[in-house]
Design an enzyme around this catalytic site. Structure first.
Site, PDB file in Angstrom:
ATOM      1  N   CYS A   1      48.877  43.113  45.317  1.00  0.00           N
ATOM      2  CA  CYS A   1      49.394  43.993  46.371  1.00  0.00           C
ATOM      3  C   CYS A   1      48.799  45.398  46.269  1.00  0.00           C
ATOM      4  O   CYS A   1      48.323  45.823  45.230  1.00  0.00           O
ATOM      5  CB  CYS A   1      50.909  44.128  46.343  1.00  0.00           C
ATOM      6  SG  CYS A   1      51.780  42.577  46.327  1.00  0.00           S
TER       7      CYS A   1
ATOM      8  N   ARG B   1      43.222  43.765  47.765  1.00  0.00           N
ATOM      9  CA  ARG B   1      44.266  43.486  46.773  1.00  0.00           C
ATOM     10  C   ARG B   1      45.230  42.399  47.228  1.00  0.00           C
ATOM     11  O   ARG B   1      46.077  41.945  46.470  1.00  0.00           O
ATOM     12  CB  ARG B   1      45.055  44.767  46.471  1.00  0.00           C
ATOM     13  CG  ARG B   1      44.223  45.861  45.847  1.00  0.00           C
ATOM     14  CD  ARG B   1      45.062  47.074  45.572  1.00  0.00           C
ATOM     15  NE  ARG B   1      45.969  46.847  44.477  1.00  0.00           N
ATOM     16  CZ  ARG B   1      45.686  47.048  43.197  1.00  0.00           C
ATOM     17  NH1 ARG B   1      44.517  47.520  42.863  1.00  0.00           N
ATOM     18  NH2 ARG B   1      46.569  46.803  42.262  1.00  0.00           N
TER      19      ARG B   1
ATOM     20  N   TRP C   1      50.030  40.381  48.215  1.00  0.00           N
ATOM     21  CA  TRP C   1      49.491  39.139  47.650  1.00  0.00           C
ATOM     22  C   TRP C   1      50.714  38.441  47.065  1.00  0.00           C
ATOM     23  O   TRP C   1      51.286  38.878  46.086  1.00  0.00           O
ATOM     24  CB  TRP C   1      48.463  39.468  46.581  1.00  0.00           C
ATOM     25  CG  TRP C   1      47.753  38.263  46.044  1.00  0.00           C
ATOM     26  CD1 TRP C   1      46.770  37.547  46.661  1.00  0.00           C
ATOM     27  CD2 TRP C   1      47.962  37.651  44.765  1.00  0.00           C
ATOM     28  NE1 TRP C   1      46.364  36.519  45.840  1.00  0.00           N
ATOM     29  CE2 TRP C   1      47.064  36.555  44.677  1.00  0.00           C
ATOM     30  CE3 TRP C   1      48.799  37.903  43.692  1.00  0.00           C
ATOM     31  CZ2 TRP C   1      47.010  35.733  43.563  1.00  0.00           C
ATOM     32  CZ3 TRP C   1      48.734  37.071  42.574  1.00  0.00           C
ATOM     33  CH2 TRP C   1      47.838  36.002  42.530  1.00  0.00           C
TER      34      TRP C   1
ATOM     35  N   ASN D   1      54.176  47.021  44.035  1.00  0.00           N
ATOM     36  CA  ASN D   1      53.116  46.172  43.502  1.00  0.00           C
ATOM     37  C   ASN D   1      53.507  45.804  42.075  1.00  0.00           C
ATOM     38  O   ASN D   1      53.821  46.689  41.280  1.00  0.00           O
ATOM     39  CB  ASN D   1      51.787  46.931  43.507  1.00  0.00           C
ATOM     40  CG  ASN D   1      50.714  46.221  42.705  1.00  0.00           C
ATOM     41  OD1 ASN D   1      50.674  44.987  42.660  1.00  0.00           O
ATOM     42  ND2 ASN D   1      49.865  46.983  42.052  1.00  0.00           N
ATOM     43  N   GLY D   2      53.488  44.514  41.750  1.00  0.00           N
ATOM     44  CA  GLY D   2      53.853  44.084  40.397  1.00  0.00           C
ATOM     45  C   GLY D   2      54.803  42.909  40.466  1.00  0.00           C
ATOM     46  O   GLY D   2      54.955  42.275  41.511  1.00  0.00           O
TER      47      GLY D   2
ATOM     48  N   GLU E   1      28.582  31.333  36.174  1.00  0.00           N
ATOM     49  CA  GLU E   1      28.877  32.391  37.145  1.00  0.00           C
ATOM     50  C   GLU E   1      28.462  31.946  38.560  1.00  0.00           C
ATOM     51  O   GLU E   1      29.167  32.204  39.534  1.00  0.00           O
ATOM     52  CB  GLU E   1      28.160  33.683  36.721  1.00  0.00           C
ATOM     53  CG  GLU E   1      28.234  34.851  37.689  1.00  0.00           C
ATOM     54  CD  GLU E   1      29.649  35.330  38.033  1.00  0.00           C
ATOM     55  OE1 GLU E   1      30.623  34.901  37.386  1.00  0.00           O
ATOM     56  OE2 GLU E   1      29.777  36.110  38.994  1.00  0.00           O
TER      57      GLU E   1
ATOM     58  N   LYS F   1      31.075  31.719  41.729  1.00  0.00           N
ATOM     59  CA  LYS F   1      30.848  32.365  43.031  1.00  0.00           C
ATOM     60  C   LYS F   1      31.013  31.338  44.149  1.00  0.00           C
ATOM     61  O   LYS F   1      31.658  31.598  45.154  1.00  0.00           O
ATOM     62  CB  LYS F   1      29.446  32.976  43.134  1.00  0.00           C
ATOM     63  CG  LYS F   1      29.169  34.209  42.340  1.00  0.00           C
ATOM     64  CD  LYS F   1      29.815  35.468  42.858  1.00  0.00           C
ATOM     65  CE  LYS F   1      31.155  35.689  42.255  1.00  0.00           C
ATOM     66  NZ  LYS F   1      31.281  36.390  41.025  1.00  0.00           N
TER      67      LYS F   1
ATOM     68  N   GLU G   1      34.753  30.311  44.646  1.00  0.00           N
ATOM     69  CA  GLU G   1      35.708  31.283  45.188  1.00  0.00           C
ATOM     70  C   GLU G   1      35.460  31.653  46.643  1.00  0.00           C
ATOM     71  O   GLU G   1      36.409  31.934  47.359  1.00  0.00           O
ATOM     72  CB  GLU G   1      35.845  32.520  44.296  1.00  0.00           C
ATOM     73  CG  GLU G   1      34.632  33.387  44.149  1.00  0.00           C
ATOM     74  CD  GLU G   1      34.918  34.612  43.269  1.00  0.00           C
ATOM     75  OE1 GLU G   1      33.962  35.131  42.714  1.00  0.00           O
ATOM     76  OE2 GLU G   1      36.066  35.059  43.160  1.00  0.00           O
TER      77      GLU G   1
ATOM     78  N   HIS H   1      26.904  13.799  28.236  1.00  0.00           N
ATOM     79  CA  HIS H   1      28.098  13.452  27.448  1.00  0.00           C
ATOM     80  C   HIS H   1      29.315  13.201  28.345  1.00  0.00           C
ATOM     81  O   HIS H   1      30.438  13.227  27.875  1.00  0.00           O
ATOM     82  CB  HIS H   1      28.389  14.555  26.428  1.00  0.00           C
ATOM     83  CG  HIS H   1      27.286  14.719  25.441  1.00  0.00           C
ATOM     84  ND1 HIS H   1      27.021  13.787  24.455  1.00  0.00           N
ATOM     85  CD2 HIS H   1      26.324  15.672  25.314  1.00  0.00           C
ATOM     86  CE1 HIS H   1      25.958  14.170  23.758  1.00  0.00           C
ATOM     87  NE2 HIS H   1      25.524  15.318  24.267  1.00  0.00           N
TER      88      HIS H   1
ATOM     89  N   LYS I   1      41.313  41.028  44.526  1.00  0.00           N
ATOM     90  CA  LYS I   1      40.265  41.706  43.763  1.00  0.00           C
ATOM     91  C   LYS I   1      40.728  42.028  42.346  1.00  0.00           C
ATOM     92  O   LYS I   1      39.970  41.928  41.402  1.00  0.00           O
ATOM     93  CB  LYS I   1      39.873  42.996  44.497  1.00  0.00           C
ATOM     94  CG  LYS I   1      38.779  43.797  43.825  1.00  0.00           C
ATOM     95  CD  LYS I   1      37.444  43.137  44.047  1.00  0.00           C
ATOM     96  CE  LYS I   1      36.315  43.810  43.297  1.00  0.00           C
ATOM     97  NZ  LYS I   1      35.195  42.878  43.099  1.00  0.00           N
TER      98      LYS I   1
END
Ligand code: M6R
Length: 593
Positions: free
Chosen positions: A2, A28, A74, A100-101, A465, A469, A472, A488, A588
């Protein structure tokens, strides 16, 4: 996650300014948005959805009043609905709060408040806060004291902005384990979750510490108080980021702009060499390094392991921050814990930092100036990437790598490698010119369901990485695998419907990775090769080759080789009609554990 904003303006309407600020916090969270201002009563507009959609429906800027608070959400407690959107008010609609939290003890508090007769409208943890403040104001305390008492009841993390109709001209902010900053002009006052949110309004920024309370007051300006309620003199920092640095600059998305800014980000970070040398002088007698990070920053840490172990004879561990508390027992004063975090606010990383601070020396590599990690670590190195808005980390990743290379070079006293390192931005510029070819490859593969990314040594974290990318921002399932590990198990999944991206720079691992490429081709896989344009195997007809210069050898491949993989994911995302800047379910900055 948030994002929150609050402002008191001189004689203009606050809502359009709050809307503008909150849009810059959309990275956010984008489950819902809301704005409240105190006028004759609390004027409130909020709903679920992205800011532009809600704005189109409700005209968010059209609210009277010269002060107010705003929020992007969020979701953590309660699905995205209008009722669960912030701001939340008390029973009498006289107090309004954005948060926020996460409030961990909200259930007990809610039950207690319901027993006292409070009426709840949402499923959120946040809604206990306006009701707690209401309880204390009803007992006769003023707003400041009531906010203090209410937050003393809370367990968990919070950054709040609160106003009450009973104390006009005042907004109160307070924080614990969630970011909050304040800003001011001559007669306009702000608080926000981060600096870019209010950068267009002011570049005079005050960083706040846990437990501090900031009071925006129409008459007295910005006042900061400590936990006991004493006024504290805070330094006002002048931030030299321009608002344009935080905007799209002609690109379709922030992510694309940020990919193209990477050569500059690396150059700027390499210019910070003196800063790094200074830190190296301070951290003598280190016998072990432990990297701790999440997500993309974790992948940068893995590159750190390969690099340090190539240049120095000391053991290197890399631990995911969310796992660190379960594995931190062997730390001591001869261990340097390096925490890598672009935001400096990731909850898992901060928790690890606090554990590490008790037992060892800590160094944080951070992009966001004044963020919590920079205030809590023993030593700090800044990456000079500028603000990164796209949720997918790109330019901050390559800047983290640039820092790690400098650190390893100075710690190992192998300064002769600096010349090689300084060539990297130019190599990245050449790769960016291959974008048209990468767009065609993106269109060819946009509809597949699964991808593998493979590499060995330095290229293994690059493969991880690249896969992150793709996951997401395209929602395609992708796995980053050590090329030698495929046989394997995962080789069973390979067929002509599962393309394999092979990261194959010239160097020690080259020939063996090529053998693995042959193995997957023999099972029908289409291969996208990222490697030397002179490589015969990669130039075969069944491989889509993104051919790079021969001079980019394995040890220095991590920075340039990630660029084509970022572009591939970006263009697949756009081809699929996804907004790469705002992938679903992600934010983010992850300020919850
Ligand atoms: O701010 P941090 O570097 O601590 O963030 C860590 C991760 O959340 C972050 O790298 C995340 O994985 C990125 N969105 C990936 O692109």
């Amino acid at each position: 996650m948030c994002g929150i904003v609050g402002c008191i303006l001189n004689d203009k309407k606050a809502a359009p300014v709050l809307l503008e600020c909150v849009k810059r916090l959309e990275y956010r969270g984008y489950d819902s948005v809301g704005i409240a201002t105190p006028y004759n009563e609390i004027e409130l507009k909020k709903d679920k959805g992205k800011i532009d959609d809600v704005d189109q429906k409700l005209n968010l800027g059209d609210i009277p009043g010269n002060m107010g608070i705003a929020h992007v959400r969020w979701a953590t407690h309660g699905i995205p609905t209008r009722e669960n959107s912030h701001p939340h008010n008390d029973c009498k609609n006289r107090i309004s709060v954005v948060h926020n939290g996460i409030i961990e003890n909200y259930k007990e508090l809610k039950d207690e408040l319901i027993r006292e007769g409070h009426l709840f409208k949402s499923e959120t943890d946040t809604e206990v806060i306006p009701h707690l403040i209401e309880r204390y104001m009803d007992e006769g305390h003023d707003l400041e004291e009531s906010v203090r008492k209410a937050t003393n009841d809370l367990q968990g993390s919070f950054a709040l902005a609160v106003f009450s109709l009973d104390e006009p001209g005042k907004i109160i902010g307070i924080l614990k384990d969630s970011p909050l900053i304040a800003g001011k002009n001559e007669s306009e006052y702000f608080l926000a979750s981060d600096v870019p949110a209010i950068l267009k309004q002011t570049n005079n920024i005050i960083y706040l510490k846990d437990g501090e309370m900031v009071i925006l007051d129409e008459k007295e300006g910005v006042v900061v108080k400590d936990v006991e309620g004493n006024v504290v003199e805070k330094e006002v920092h002048i931030i030299d980021w321009t608002p344009e640095m935080a905007e799209k600059g002609g690109y379709d998305h922030f992510m694309l702009k940020e990919i193209h800014e990477q050569p500059k980000a690396v150059r700027d970070t390499l210019m910070g060499a003196e800063e790094i040398k200074k830190v190296v002088k301070e951290i003598k007698s280190i016998k072990r390094i432990c990297f701790v990070a999440c997500g993309t920053s974790y992948h940068a840490s893995l590159i750190g392991k390969y690099l340090f172990e190539s240049l120095m004879d000391i053991p290197i561990d890399v631990v995911l921050a969310s796992e660190f508390e379960y594995s931190a027992n062997t730390l001591n004063q001869e261990t340097l814990v390096i925490l890598i975090t672009q935001s400096g606010e990731t909850a898992d990383t901060l928790k690890s930092l606090r554990i590490a601070n008790k037992k060892s020396k800590t160094l944080a590599i951070v992009n966001v100036l004044g963020s919590r990690a920079t205030r809590e670590a023993d030593h700090v190195i800044y990456t000079h990437a500028g603000p990164e808005i796209g949720v997918a980390a790109t330019k901050t990743y390559v800047s983290q790598l640039a820092c790690i290379y400098l650190l390893a070079i100075y710690m190992s006293k192998k300064e002769e490698l600096l010349e090689r390192l300084n060539q990297i931005p130019e190599e990245m510029e050449k790769i960016l010119k291959k974008e048209d070819q990468i767009i065609s490859i993106a269109h060819k593969y946009k509809d597949v369901q699964d991808f593998f990314f493979i590499g060995r040594g330095f290229s293994y974290p690059t493969a991880m990485e690249g896969a992150l990318k793709l996951k997401e921002i395209t929602y395609i399932h992708a796995e980053g695998y050590a090329a030698g590990e495929l046989k394997h198990g995962p080789l069973a999944l390979i067929d002509d419907e599962v393309p394999v991206v092979a990261v194959v720079p010239p160097g020690k691992s080259h020939d063996k990775t090529l053998s693995n490429v042959e193995e997957v081709r023999a099972r029908g896989a289409h291969v996208i090769g990222v490697g030397s344009k002179k490589d015969d195997v990669l130039r075969s007809e069944t491989v889509d080759l993104i051919g790079l210069d021969d001079e980019i050898d394995e040890m220095f491949s991590a920075i340039p080789y990630i660029v084509p993989l970022q572009l591939l994911s970006y263009h697949i995302s756009v081809a699929k009609g996804i907004d790469p800047d705002k992938p679903k379910n992600l934010a983010k900055c992850v300020t919850v554990e």
